[in-house]
Design a protein around this motif. Structure first.
Motif, PDB file in Angstrom:
ATOM      1  N   ASN A  75     -16.685 -10.364 -38.499  1.00  0.00           N
ATOM      2  CA  ASN A  75     -15.595 -10.990 -39.254  1.00  0.00           C
ATOM      3  C   ASN A  75     -15.173  -9.900 -40.297  1.00  0.00           C
ATOM      4  N   TYR A  76     -16.203  -9.485 -41.023  1.00  0.00           N
ATOM      5  CA  TYR A  76     -15.651  -8.510 -42.187  1.00  0.00           C
ATOM      6  C   TYR A  76     -14.856  -7.447 -41.674  1.00  0.00           C
ATOM      7  N   ALA A  77     -15.322  -6.940 -40.405  1.00  0.00           N
ATOM      8  CA  ALA A  77     -14.901  -5.838 -39.649  1.00  0.00           C
ATOM      9  C   ALA A  77     -13.613  -5.847 -39.445  1.00  0.00           C
ATOM     10  N   VAL A  78     -12.882  -7.183 -39.360  1.00  0.00           N
ATOM     11  CA  VAL A  78     -11.523  -7.267 -38.669  1.00  0.00           C
ATOM     12  C   VAL A  78     -10.738  -6.696 -39.642  1.00  0.00           C
ATOM     13  N   PRO A  79     -10.627  -7.137 -41.001  1.00  0.00           N
ATOM     14  CA  PRO A  79      -9.436  -6.366 -41.904  1.00  0.00           C
ATOM     15  C   PRO A  79      -9.718  -5.027 -42.163  1.00  0.00           C
ATOM     16  N   PHE A  80     -10.948  -4.406 -42.198  1.00  0.00           N
ATOM     17  CA  PHE A  80     -11.116  -3.146 -42.097  1.00  0.00           C
ATOM     18  C   PHE A  80     -10.509  -2.368 -41.030  1.00  0.00           C
ATOM     19  N   ILE A  81     -10.713  -2.895 -39.798  1.00  0.00           N
ATOM     20  CA  ILE A  81     -10.109  -2.035 -38.827  1.00  0.00           C
ATOM     21  C   ILE A  81      -8.443  -2.195 -38.762  1.00  0.00           C
ATOM     22  N   LEU A  82      -8.000  -3.260 -38.993  1.00  0.00           N
ATOM     23  CA  LEU A  82      -6.526  -3.520 -39.129  1.00  0.00           C
ATOM     24  C   LEU A  82      -5.647  -2.613 -40.384  1.00  0.00           C
ATOM     25  N   CYS A  83      -6.522  -2.683 -41.531  1.00  0.00           N
ATOM     26  CA  CYS A  83      -6.141  -1.699 -42.607  1.00  0.00           C
ATOM     27  C   CYS A  83      -6.340  -0.392 -41.923  1.00  0.00           C
ATOM     28  N   GLY A  84      -7.235  -0.022 -41.315  1.00  0.00           N
ATOM     29  CA  GLY A  84      -7.484   1.244 -40.741  1.00  0.00           C
ATOM     30  C   GLY A  84      -6.294   1.918 -39.921  1.00  0.00           C
ATOM     31  N   ILE A 202     -21.696 -20.174 -31.318  1.00  0.00           N
ATOM     32  CA  ILE A 202     -22.876 -19.282 -30.856  1.00  0.00           C
ATOM     33  C   ILE A 202     -23.129 -18.560 -32.106  1.00  0.00           C
ATOM     34  N   THR A 203     -22.469 -18.335 -33.226  1.00  0.00           N
ATOM     35  CA  THR A 203     -23.083 -17.643 -34.336  1.00  0.00           C
ATOM     36  C   THR A 203     -23.442 -18.434 -35.684  1.00  0.00           C
ATOM     37  N   ASN A 204     -23.813 -19.720 -35.286  1.00  0.00           N
ATOM     38  CA  ASN A 204     -24.817 -20.307 -36.270  1.00  0.00           C
ATOM     39  C   ASN A 204     -23.685 -20.488 -37.556  1.00  0.00           C
ATOM     40  N   ASN A 205     -22.612 -21.171 -37.210  1.00  0.00           N
ATOM     41  CA  ASN A 205     -21.437 -21.143 -38.259  1.00  0.00           C
ATOM     42  C   ASN A 205     -21.250 -19.927 -39.110  1.00  0.00           C
ATOM     43  N   SER A 206     -21.020 -18.999 -38.589  1.00  0.00           N
ATOM     44  CA  SER A 206     -20.498 -18.055 -39.435  1.00  0.00           C
ATOM     45  C   SER A 206     -18.880 -18.146 -39.512  1.00  0.00           C
ATOM     46  N   MET A 207     -18.304 -17.350 -40.330  1.00  0.00           N
ATOM     47  CA  MET A 207     -16.730 -17.417 -40.464  1.00  0.00           C
ATOM     48  C   MET A 207     -15.830 -16.728 -39.352  1.00  0.00           C
ATOM     49  N   LEU A 208     -16.613 -16.348 -38.394  1.00  0.00           N
ATOM     50  CA  LEU A 208     -16.038 -15.742 -37.345  1.00  0.00           C
ATOM     51  C   LEU A 208     -15.040 -16.359 -36.718  1.00  0.00           C
ATOM     52  N   ASN A 209     -13.573 -15.749 -36.411  1.00  0.00           N
ATOM     53  CA  ASN A 209     -12.556 -16.745 -36.040  1.00  0.00           C
ATOM     54  C   ASN A 209     -11.717 -16.164 -35.029  1.00  0.00           C
ATOM     55  N   ASN A 210     -10.495 -16.847 -34.855  1.00  0.00           N
ATOM     56  CA  ASN A 210      -9.568 -16.241 -33.818  1.00  0.00           C
ATOM     57  C   ASN A 210      -9.124 -14.828 -34.208  1.00  0.00           C
ATOM     58  N   GLY A 211      -9.103 -14.535 -35.397  1.00  0.00           N
ATOM     59  CA  GLY A 211      -8.751 -13.363 -36.205  1.00  0.00           C
ATOM     60  C   GLY A 211      -9.321 -12.267 -35.393  1.00  0.00           C
ATOM     61  N   PHE A 212     -10.516 -12.495 -34.586  1.00  0.00           N
ATOM     62  CA  PHE A 212     -11.356 -11.446 -33.802  1.00  0.00           C
ATOM     63  C   PHE A 212     -10.368 -11.113 -32.509  1.00  0.00           C
ATOM     64  N   PHE A 213      -9.807 -12.103 -31.895  1.00  0.00           N
ATOM     65  CA  PHE A 213      -8.966 -12.009 -30.716  1.00  0.00           C
ATOM     66  C   PHE A 213      -7.745 -11.040 -31.153  1.00  0.00           C
ATOM     67  N   LEU A 214      -7.020 -11.537 -32.465  1.00  0.00           N
ATOM     68  CA  LEU A 214      -5.770 -10.829 -32.896  1.00  0.00           C
ATOM     69  C   LEU A 214      -6.224  -9.487 -32.927  1.00  0.00           C
ATOM     70  N   MET A 215      -7.462  -9.014 -33.540  1.00  0.00           N
ATOM     71  CA  MET A 215      -7.816  -7.626 -33.823  1.00  0.00           C
ATOM     72  C   MET A 215      -7.692  -6.913 -32.644  1.00  0.00           C
TER      73      MET A 215
END
Lengths: 372, 302
Positions: A75-84, A202-215
């Motif tokens: 989840n943290y990687a998503v904004p880094f990748i998009l800003c990259g 599947i990730t024990n309630n992490s914040m991972l969300n649909n943004g991952f698909f958008l990324m």
């Protein structure tokens, strides 16, 4: 023909390969960071334990496994990748986009506004917010492109200015939102959130969300525009040699404006995803989130390619997620900022490699001439 | 009117560090090196000054501690800028990348050092900052004045200054008449680091009581804007720094004016950036920037 010295050519091959140099630069950043941690009397092993845990979810000290850490890293990687991508897209057209931060902030702001005031229709609500975030990001980047193409305003200066305009504008806007206090607004309605029940399960309630698909979609779009379309070809041609591109009929002014707008849309998307994916309420920003600035580093490490930028984004996401774990092991979390900064400094210094290669080939030539 | 006069000391307090940094940035660009690392260099200078002052104050040193801290801040700023000098002068690196790297690095290094020295994400608070004189003005205002006048005198009245400007306009021509371009650019970059570090120290010792990650808060970038808005000339840069500094001051003191209270204070924060953008558009076409600014000098290449 003389047999080629294989060891020599291996070094040159490594040094002239962008990917290998990136790996080298990252390793060097970690090496200096490790030495620094050891110098101040902390155990560098704890730093790597934290990084390993954020990557694999496995806690070496007590042998417990928690998959939530993997979800958070992704989840943290998503904004880094998009800003990259924001930085990388502009860089391909020969522009230095320091404005990822401002484009990100504007995306975040508009996503929060639509999130709180938009239509509470499932499916439509968050989609509208995300589209709004991308559009404002594109506008924020597009201004820079137009200023550059029409008025020859340096994009470095104008993007820096617009970053701060965005920050304070965001505060003015967000303070007017429902339930706004000095640092947060009311909670978003459920329909605005990007949360994904399956990912949470599947990730024990992490914040991972649909943004991952958008990324993921953004990675494909980035690759496709750059490598497979006329637009991408024109942009890259503009980046290689602006005059030559102009002479061969590529509309350079339009190319520059469009590339900055698309770059801004990537960063705006990052802002929208962070706003509606990682928080349940709108934030009144008091400072920069720094995803945009770190996006510069991500793109530089990834050599502006789709896959490279994605991998570099995961690296930065992993470091960010490891911060809290490091702090728990008495390692100041700022070491991750230092490593990121060092990586960028080393990338700047990599121009030394070109100097070294030129010097070596000159010496070799001298040797050959003398041998004759 | 009285309130306006009463505001002068606080405006000067805010303008001085911006002006000092902007002069440093101007010298650096005049020699042909763009320095967007000013923000980070102010940060390391501010941290070094705050940390030194806290530690020296505890030994009961008294007032000299302030001046020693300022000096240390300036030196650390200069030392840090050596990275930028090495990258952009010796290694022909991209100056924007190098500057961005230093800004990121400074964020990490300062707070990391605070964690080690004070076990917190900020320095410990010091008891006594810099003291004002009988007019209520901080000594930093006089430092800024000296810096501007000295920079003008050196750049425009001494042979060294002419050499420095030549390096930023046409390094090959400068080289051909025996000017050591690399040496002059080194001096320029290190002085910009020195001045930015000094300005960081000025901020932390006059405007707050400790260094946090929010102490500089974009003022290095305002200084950078002041350099472009001031068209790379001492008088213009001074004017720009005053304009932007006053806008910053209003963000803090607008509450004293009922008429201004209707505006969000952020409006004043935005002003410097918007003014710079507009100015860059209005003055576009005529290029005031040193011609070779931002380009590495490669001997022999034309």
């Amino acid at each position: 023909m003389k047999p080629v010295d294989t060891r020599e050519s291996f070094t040159s091959r490594m040094l002239s390969s962008d990917g290998a140099v990136s790996v080298l630069v990252v390793l060097l950043g970690f090496l200096v960071g490790t030495i620094l941690v050891a110098l101040v009397g902390k155990n560098p092993l704890n730093m790597y334990k934290a990084i390993f845990q954020s990557l694999s979810g496995y806690n070496i000290d007590n042998g417990k496994m928690n998959v939530r850490y993997i979800g958070e890293t992704l989840n943290y990687a998503v904004p880094f990748i998009l800003c990259g991508f924001s930085m990388a897209f502009a860089a391909r057209a020969g522009l230095f986009n320091i404005g990822g931060e401002g484009q990100y902030i504007m995306g975040l702001t508009v996503a929060q506004v639509i999130g709180l005031l938009g239509p509470n229709v499932p499916g439509l609500h968050w989609a509208l917010a995300i589209i709004g975030a991308m559009l404002i990001g594109a506008a924020w980047g597009g201004i820079v492109g137009i200023l550059k193409a029409k008025y020859e305003v340096s994009e470095v200066v104008s993007t820096i200015m617009l970053n701060y305009v965005a920050l304070y504008l965001s505060r003015i806007i967000c303070l007017q939102l429902p339930g706004a206090s000095t640092y947060k607004t009311a909670n978003f309605p459920e329909t605005a959130l990007l949360s994904n029940g399956f990912f949470q399960a599947i990730t024990n309630n992490s914040m991972l969300n649909n943004g991952f698909f958008l990324m993921g979609l953004a990675v494909v779009v980035y690759w496709f525009i750059m490598e497979k379309t006329n637009l991408g070809f024109g942009l890259r041609a503009t980046g290689f040699n602006r005059e030559a591109a102009r002479c061969s009929g590529i509309p350079v002014v339009r190319s520059i404006a469009i590339s900055m707008a698309i770059a801004g849309a990537f960063a705006g998307l990052a802002g929208g995803i962070v706003a509606l994916g990682s928080f349940r309420y709108g934030r009144v920003l008091s400072g920069m989130d720094n995803y945009g600035f770190n996006g510069i580093a991500v793109a530089l490490v990834g050599n502006n390619t789709a896959i490279g930028t994605m991998l570099a984004g995961f690296l930065f996401g992993m470091l960010k997620n490891a911060q809290a774990l490091m702090q728990g092991k008495q390692i100041p979390k700022e070491i991750t900022f230092i490593i990121q900064g060092l990586i960028v400094v080393f990338i700047a210094l990599r121009s030394a490699i070109a100097l070294y290669l030129a010097w070596r080939s000159k010496r070799q030539l001298q040797k050959e001439v003398l041998a004759k | 009117m009285n309130t306006l006069i009463g505001m002068i000391p606080s405006i000067l307090m805010i303008v001085s560090p911006i002006l000092i940094t902007a002069v440093g940035g101007m010298i650096c660009e005049k020699s042909g090196v763009v320095n967007i690392a000013l923000e980070g260099l102010m940060g390391v200078g501010a941290f070094a000054a705050a940390a030194t002052h806290v530690l020296l104050e505890a030994t009961g040193l008294g007032m000299p501690s302030i001046w020693i801290s300022l000096g240390i801040g300036a030196l650390i700023g200069a030392a840090f800028s050596a990275i930028h000098a090495l990258a952009s002068i010796n290694l022909n690196a991209d100056q924007t990348i190098s500057g961005t790297g230093i800004n990121l690095l400074a964020d990490g290094v300062t707070i990391f050092a605070a964690q080690i020295l004070f076990s917190a994400d900020r320095t410990r608070e010091f008891k006594m900052g810099m003291q004002t004189d009988s007019l209520g003005i901080y000594p930093t205002a006089y430092i800024a004045l000296v810096v501007v006048v000295a920079a003008w005198f050196i750049l425009y009245k001494l042979p060294f200054g002419m050499h420095l400007r030549a390096c930023g306009e046409h390094p090959h021509a400068a080289d051909s008449v025996g000017i050591n371009v690399k040496k002059i650019r080194y001096i320029a970059v290190l002085s910009s680091g020195l001045l930015a570090g000094l300005a960081g120290g000025c901020i932390v010792l006059t405007q707050t009581i400790q260094y946090t990650s929010n102490t500089i808060n974009g003022r290095g970038f305002i200084a950078l804007a002041a350099v472009s808005f001031g068209r790379w000339r001492p008088i213009g840069v001074t004017f720009a720094a005053f304009l932007f500094g006053t806008a910053q001051a209003f963000a803090i003191i607008a509450n004293n004016f009922p008429a201004l209270r209707v505006l969000p204070t952020e409006v004043f924060n935005i002003l410097p950036y918007v003014i710079t953008l507009i100015a860059l558009v209005v003055f576009s076409g005529k290029n005031y920037a040193p011609r070779a600014s931002g380009k590495p000098y490669i001997k022999g290449a034309s």
